[in-house]
Design a protein around this motif. Structure first.
Motif, mmCIF file in Angstrom:
data_model
loop_
_atom_site.group_PDB
_atom_site.id
_atom_site.type_symbol
_atom_site.label_atom_id
_atom_site.label_comp_id
_atom_site.label_asym_id
_atom_site.label_seq_id
_atom_site.Cartn_x
_atom_site.Cartn_y
_atom_site.Cartn_z
ATOM 1 N N SER A 18 0.810 -1.223 0.000
ATOM 2 C CA SER A 18 0.000 0.000 0.000
ATOM 3 C C SER A 18 0.845 1.277 0.000
ATOM 4 O O SER A 18 0.462 2.267 -0.620
ATOM 5 C CB SER A 18 -0.959 0.001 1.188
ATOM 6 O OG SER A 18 -0.244 -0.048 2.382
ATOM 7 N N GLU A 19 1.999 1.247 0.686
ATOM 8 C CA GLU A 19 2.815 2.481 0.704
ATOM 9 C C GLU A 19 3.336 2.816 -0.681
ATOM 10 O O GLU A 19 3.355 3.982 -1.093
ATOM 11 C CB GLU A 19 3.978 2.327 1.687
ATOM 12 C CG GLU A 19 3.521 2.424 3.126
ATOM 13 C CD GLU A 19 4.643 2.257 4.123
ATOM 14 O OE1 GLU A 19 5.816 2.387 3.719
ATOM 15 O OE2 GLU A 19 4.331 1.986 5.286
ATOM 16 N N GLU A 20 3.751 1.777 -1.396
ATOM 17 C CA GLU A 20 4.248 1.993 -2.767
ATOM 18 C C GLU A 20 3.116 2.487 -3.668
ATOM 19 O O GLU A 20 3.305 3.373 -4.521
ATOM 20 C CB GLU A 20 4.838 0.686 -3.306
ATOM 21 C CG GLU A 20 5.718 0.887 -4.515
ATOM 22 C CD GLU A 20 6.317 -0.418 -5.049
ATOM 23 O OE1 GLU A 20 6.754 -0.421 -6.203
ATOM 24 O OE2 GLU A 20 6.324 -1.425 -4.326
ATOM 25 N N GLN A 22 0.418 4.163 -2.697
ATOM 26 C CA GLN A 22 0.065 5.541 -2.322
ATOM 27 C C GLN A 22 1.082 6.544 -2.866
ATOM 28 O O GLN A 22 0.717 7.649 -3.286
ATOM 29 C CB GLN A 22 -0.062 5.678 -0.798
ATOM 30 C CG GLN A 22 -1.249 4.929 -0.211
ATOM 31 C CD GLN A 22 -2.581 5.307 -0.871
ATOM 32 O OE1 GLN A 22 -2.841 6.463 -1.179
ATOM 33 N NE2 GLN A 22 -3.412 4.318 -1.119
ATOM 34 N N ALA A 23 2.362 6.159 -2.857
ATOM 35 C CA ALA A 23 3.396 7.062 -3.390
ATOM 36 C C ALA A 23 3.174 7.287 -4.893
ATOM 37 O O ALA A 23 3.286 8.422 -5.392
ATOM 38 C CB ALA A 23 4.781 6.476 -3.130
ATOM 39 N N ASP A 56 -8.686 7.271 -3.951
ATOM 40 C CA ASP A 56 -7.368 7.751 -3.494
ATOM 41 C C ASP A 56 -6.865 8.892 -4.373
ATOM 42 O O ASP A 56 -6.365 9.908 -3.883
ATOM 43 C CB ASP A 56 -6.349 6.608 -3.504
ATOM 44 C CG ASP A 56 -6.549 5.653 -2.340
ATOM 45 O OD1 ASP A 56 -7.285 6.005 -1.393
ATOM 46 O OD2 ASP A 56 -5.964 4.556 -2.379
ATOM 47 N N SER A 172 -5.835 -2.904 0.543
ATOM 48 C CA SER A 172 -5.070 -1.730 0.126
ATOM 49 C C SER A 172 -3.753 -2.128 -0.527
ATOM 50 O O SER A 172 -2.983 -1.280 -0.965
ATOM 51 C CB SER A 172 -4.836 -0.786 1.311
ATOM 52 O OG SER A 172 -4.448 -1.514 2.433
ATOM 53 N N ASP A 173 -3.471 -3.431 -0.567
ATOM 54 C CA ASP A 173 -2.295 -3.949 -1.282
ATOM 55 C C ASP A 173 -2.759 -4.675 -2.547
ATOM 56 O O ASP A 173 -3.920 -5.087 -2.647
ATOM 57 C CB ASP A 173 -1.533 -4.965 -0.414
ATOM 58 C CG ASP A 173 -1.168 -4.417 0.945
ATOM 59 O OD1 ASP A 173 -0.496 -3.365 0.993
ATOM 60 O OD2 ASP A 173 -1.569 -5.026 1.962
#
Ligand code: IMP
Length: 180
Positions: A18-20, A22-23, A56, A172-173
């Motif tokens: 998810s962090e990747e 979102q970036a 998002d 979210s992944d």
């Protein structure tokens, strides 16, 4: 979410966290905000799969814009191809507008190709495409994907809005099918 996810008869492995994601979505939103700053685009979200990506992305869009939602359903009883799509819910005027179509994943591109033809018939000034994922090895069309988060191999993925037989959208992944 765990590193593996079993959905019905298939096992999936975590592929893009998810962090990747979102970036990448932030980067895309920044580009759209810059490139569209003198325009008031209409975003068209293709349901169902694009709902999380669109949510998002659109929260990060700071320019004035309108948002519409469509669902593409297959015609029954077409002749040979069976791939024509009927647009449900597109009830705003697109005449002379800048349109940005938001799609979850572009695979062969057939879905978007038939939708694009129908949107062009509504007289927009321009059409851009924003997609979370593209499978370049499966892509059969010529149109550009103007705003893209990730190019991925030609493997089946779920999560972040994408489903396997109705399941798996609520992550979210992004997970990739585990080939055993
Ligand atoms: P296309 O018409 O071949 O580009 O397929 C686009 C549609 O197929 C997407 O909007 C998805 O609904 C679905 N799709 C394609 N590849 C995948 C995948 O790997 N996982 C889940 N759905 C997919």
């Amino acid at each position: 979410m765990p590193n593996t996810w079993t959905l019905k008869d298939k096992v999936f492995i975590k592929y893009i966290g998810s962090e990747e994601i979102q970036a990448a979505v932030r980067t895309l939103a920044t580009r759209i905000n810059q490139e569209m700053q003198d325009k008031v685009p209409v975003f068209i979200v293709i349901l169902n799969g694009a709902f999380i990506f669109a949510s998002d992305l659109l929260k990060k869009i700071k320019i004035d814009c309108e948002i519409a939602f469509v669902k593409l359903s297959s015609y029954s009883g077409t002749e040979s191809t069976g791939s024509l799509k009927q647009v449900l819910g597109l009830d705003i005027s697109l005449k002379d507008r800048t349109v940005i179509i938001i799609e979850d994943i572009v695979d062969t591109g057939f879905t978007l190709d038939s939708f694009l033809q129908q949107v062009w018939e509504m007289g927009p000034a321009e059409i851009k495409i924003a997609a979370c994922l593209l499978k370049p090895d499966a892509f059969k069309m010529k149109f550009p994907i103007d705003y893209l988060c990730f190019s991925i191999p030609n493997e089946f993925v779920v999560g972040y809005g994408l489903d396997y037989d109705g399941l798996g959208r609520n992550s979210s992944d992004i997970y990739q099918l585990h080939i055993q």
